[in-house]
Design a protein around this motif. Structure first.
Motif, short mmCIF file in Angstrom:
data_model
loop_
_atom_site.label_atom_id
_atom_site.label_comp_id
_atom_site.label_asym_id
_atom_site.label_seq_id
_atom_site.Cartn_x
_atom_site.Cartn_y
_atom_site.Cartn_z
N LEU A 400 0.85 -1.19 0.00
CA LEU A 400 0.00 0.00 0.00
C LEU A 400 0.89 1.25 0.00
CD1 LEU A 400 -2.59 -1.15 2.67
CD2 LEU A 400 -2.96 -1.03 0.22
N VAL A 401 1.72 1.35 -1.02
CA VAL A 401 2.66 2.46 -1.09
C VAL A 401 1.89 3.79 -1.03
CG1 VAL A 401 4.42 3.60 -2.46
CG2 VAL A 401 4.30 1.09 -2.39
N GLY A 402 2.21 4.60 -0.05
CA GLY A 402 1.59 5.91 0.08
C GLY A 402 0.20 5.90 0.68
N LEU A 403 -0.31 4.74 1.11
CA LEU A 403 -1.67 4.68 1.62
C LEU A 403 -1.75 4.26 3.09
CD1 LEU A 403 -3.63 3.04 -1.36
CD2 LEU A 403 -3.39 5.46 -0.78
N MET A 404 -0.65 3.81 3.67
CA MET A 404 -0.72 3.33 5.05
C MET A 404 -1.09 4.43 6.03
SD MET A 404 1.85 0.39 6.23
CE MET A 404 2.45 -0.86 5.14
N PHE A 405 -0.83 5.68 5.65
CA PHE A 405 -1.17 6.78 6.55
C PHE A 405 -2.68 6.90 6.78
CE2 PHE A 405 -1.93 8.74 2.49
CZ PHE A 405 -2.90 9.70 2.73
N LEU A 406 -3.47 6.27 5.91
CA LEU A 406 -4.93 6.32 6.06
C LEU A 406 -5.42 5.51 7.26
CD1 LEU A 406 -5.97 5.89 2.31
CD2 LEU A 406 -5.81 8.02 3.62
N PHE A 407 -4.57 4.64 7.79
CA PHE A 407 -4.97 3.78 8.90
C PHE A 407 -4.33 4.25 10.20
CE2 PHE A 407 -5.36 1.36 5.03
CZ PHE A 407 -6.61 0.74 5.17
N HIS A 408 -5.12 4.21 11.26
CA HIS A 408 -4.60 4.61 12.57
C HIS A 408 -3.61 3.57 13.09
CE1 HIS A 408 -8.63 6.49 12.23
NE2 HIS A 408 -8.05 7.53 12.82
N ASN A 409 -3.91 2.29 12.83
CA ASN A 409 -3.10 1.21 13.39
C ASN A 409 -2.75 0.22 12.28
OD1 ASN A 409 -4.04 2.34 15.96
ND2 ASN A 409 -5.93 1.19 15.55
N VAL A 410 -1.55 -0.37 12.37
CA VAL A 410 -1.13 -1.38 11.41
C VAL A 410 -0.53 -2.55 12.18
CG1 VAL A 410 0.34 -1.97 9.46
CG2 VAL A 410 -0.65 0.34 9.63
N VAL A 411 -1.10 -3.74 11.96
CA VAL A 411 -0.62 -4.98 12.57
C VAL A 411 -0.12 -5.87 11.45
CG1 VAL A 411 -1.24 -7.01 13.93
CG2 VAL A 411 -2.27 -4.79 14.48
N GLN A 412 1.01 -6.53 11.68
CA GLN A 412 1.62 -7.34 10.64
C GLN A 412 1.77 -8.79 11.10
OE1 GLN A 412 5.53 -6.94 7.77
NE2 GLN A 412 5.76 -6.42 9.91
N ILE A 413 1.32 -9.71 10.24
CA ILE A 413 1.53 -11.14 10.47
C ILE A 413 2.46 -11.64 9.37
CG2 ILE A 413 0.47 -13.42 10.73
CD1 ILE A 413 -2.15 -12.04 11.41
N ARG A 414 3.54 -12.35 9.75
CA ARG A 414 4.51 -12.81 8.76
C ARG A 414 4.87 -14.27 9.00
NH1 ARG A 414 9.43 -8.69 8.26
NH2 ARG A 414 9.91 -10.16 6.57
N TYR A 415 5.29 -14.92 7.93
CA TYR A 415 5.86 -16.25 8.08
C TYR A 415 7.30 -16.11 8.60
CZ TYR A 415 1.97 -18.23 5.45
OH TYR A 415 0.73 -18.62 5.04
N ILE A 416 7.75 -17.14 9.33
CA ILE A 416 9.10 -17.13 9.88
C ILE A 416 9.75 -18.49 9.63
CG2 ILE A 416 8.14 -17.72 12.15
CD1 ILE A 416 10.57 -16.43 13.43
N GLU A 417 11.01 -18.48 9.21
CA GLU A 417 11.77 -19.71 9.06
C GLU A 417 12.33 -20.09 10.43
OE1 GLU A 417 14.79 -19.38 6.15
OE2 GLU A 417 13.43 -18.82 4.52
N HIS A 418 11.89 -21.22 10.92
CA HIS A 418 12.34 -21.70 12.23
C HIS A 418 12.93 -23.09 12.04
CE1 HIS A 418 12.66 -22.67 16.40
NE2 HIS A 418 11.69 -23.57 16.35
#
Length: 484
Positions: A400-418
């Motif tokens: 969301l290049v240039g659009l994240m500012f529209l949201f008050h909060n941002v939560v990220q879920i990612r895969y992880i190599e374990h």
């Protein structure tokens, strides 16, 4: 002055309250845009035995065919034809001198006091008289009708260029332009109010659908001017076990929250969590989905012990499924706006933003649209939860290049190599005007939905330099975890 309703609340809203009695309004547009259907719908909606609607035809199709084509629409009432809606053919009055036509229409307006008079079409009058004669005739007609209580609708297949030059438009109190645009996979119709004297109309081109219910218009959400709203009072639970502890006790009420993550990471389940929390607190909720149907999502929620079926039956929860290929941004905004209208809906979910942006096929418009849509939800005092897609493999790219500012909060879920396994990690990227935990935590899909585990102390690639993985550690030793 009380305005005449078109019978369509959203169209009245676009027009600034409806049509002013005694006004002259031009419905302009190429063939197939819905001019005749809109005019007929206004006629059948407003006509009474005391105040008829009169529909004049010039060189259009015979009345028998016109009426036959109307039978498929829900607004059509065959018993109203004659007693309430009168069709009159002007054939014998069409000559080089338009005075008989003008006298006929004006006499109807004053003697019978119809609520609406339609002339379909006025453009063909250009073929009968000179430009000067047409100007004088139309001036005579519009000035005399202005002293009545009748709304005069003039229909014509006018081009955008003719809107700038023809006499009809300089004399009209209102101009409504209808348009048509081939656009795969679904063609698109639009409505734009060029002018409406004495009213504050909504600008922009609004989406039009023509179905068995008739003509329906969906206001462009960017056209609304909203008052600034004060921040919400207090916080609400996310429904995700462990997440509220990272956000200072929950999400600020009335915020817009974006949940980012790759396919399969748990974003949609986080939506189920968020709504289940609201339903448990007797809140009304709205779920917009572009993948699973309402029944499929209800079944999925049931596997976690959440009774979405009962919530839907009681109208506590509305799941609005938009099949791929039929998404229209204005229709979607109208669904949300109407659900929020009574002030009882407090949680809105959109899953997902990536599908929405791709399917809408309006990339240039999308940033302004998204900002207005988020504003619509938050200004109503509701909380918005939106999912966004990121890449599954390799470095994370900002979707969301240039659009994240529209949201008050941002939560990220990612895969992880374990080691030799793939796990999940979650972190709070930002919370506007609110403190939050900056750590990254293990994330699991359990019988309670999305849940948080311990804090991950040793990670690389957190900001996208590489794939997210555990830092090298002594063989046989697990990475350090701490509880949130």
């Amino acid at each position: 002055m009380k305005r005449l309703s078109t019978g369509m609340a959203d169209l009245d809203l676009i027009l600034g309250g409806g049509l002013e009695p005694g006004s002259v309004v031009v419905l302009a547009g190429p063939p197939g845009t819905g001019k005749t259907i809109l005019a007929q719908q206004i006629c059948f909606t407003n006509a009474t035995a005391e105040h008829k609607a009169v529909y004049y035809t010039t060189l259009s199709e015979p009345h028998s065919r016109l009426v036959e084509h109307l039978r498929e629409f829900a607004f059509f009432d065959p018993a109203a034809v004659g007693p309430k809606v009168e069709f009159v053919h002007l054939g014998d009055l069409l000559r080089e001198d338009l005075s008989p036509l003008i006298d006929e229409v004006v006499a109807k307006a004053f003697d019978e006091q119809p609520v609406v008079v339609v002339i379909d079409s006025t453009k063909m009058l250009q073929d009968l008289v000179s430009g000067h004669a047409l100007r004088m005739a139309l001036y005579d007609l519009t000035s005399r009708v202005a002293h009545s209580r009748t709304v005069l609708l003039l229909l014509g297949e006018y081009t955008p260029e003719e809107l700038q030059a023809n006499v009809e438009f300089s004399l009209a109190d209102g101009i409504i332009q209808l348009s048509y645009q081939p656009r795969g996979p679904v063609d698109w119709r639009g409505l734009r109010v060029v002018k409406m004297r004495g009213a504050t109309h909504l600008g922009g081109t609004h989406t039009v659908h023509i179905t068995a219910d008739g003509f329906r218009v969906y206001p462009r959400v960017e056209s609304f001017v909203r008052d600034e709203t004060a921040p919400g009072d207090g916080r609400i639970g996310s429904g995700i076990i462990g997440l509220d502890a990272l956000t200072g006790g929950g999400i600020p009420r009335g915020d817009a929250t974006l949940v980012l993550g790759p396919s399969g990471a748990g974003k949609s389940i986080s939506c189920l969590n968020f709504l289940a929390e609201g339903l448990a607190r007797d809140e009304r909720c709205l779920y917009i989905t572009f993948q699973g149907t309402a029944d499929q999502l209800t079944a999925t929620a049931g596997t976690f012990g959440w009774d979405y079926a009962a919530a839907r039956a009681s109208d506590q929860l509305l799941i609005y499924h938009v099949p791929m290929g039929s998404l229209d941004l204005d229709v979607l905004a109208s669904v949300i706006r109407h659900r929020l209208a009574d002030g009882t809906t407090t949680r809105v979910v959109i899953d997902s933003l990536a599908e929405m942006a791709y399917a809408a096929r309006e990339a240039d418009r999308f940033p302004a649209y998204l900002r207005s849509l988020a504003g619509t939800v938050c200004s109503a005092g509701a909380s918005l939860w939106v999912t966004g897609e990121t890449t599954t493999f390799g470095p994370m790219a900002d979707p969301l290049v240039g659009l994240m500012f529209l949201f008050h909060n941002v939560v990220q879920i990612r895969y992880i190599e374990h080691c030799s396994e793939t796990g999940r990690a979650i972190n709070v990227l930002k919370m506007r005007n609110s403190r939050h935990d900056n750590g990254t935590y293990a994330c699991h899909i359990t019988g309670d939905g999305v849940t948080l585990g311990g804090r991950l102390q040793q990670l690389t690639g957190l900001l996208g330099w590489s794939a997210l993985r555990d830092c090298p550690h002594t063989p046989g030793h697990e990475p350090t975890l701490t509880t949130p």
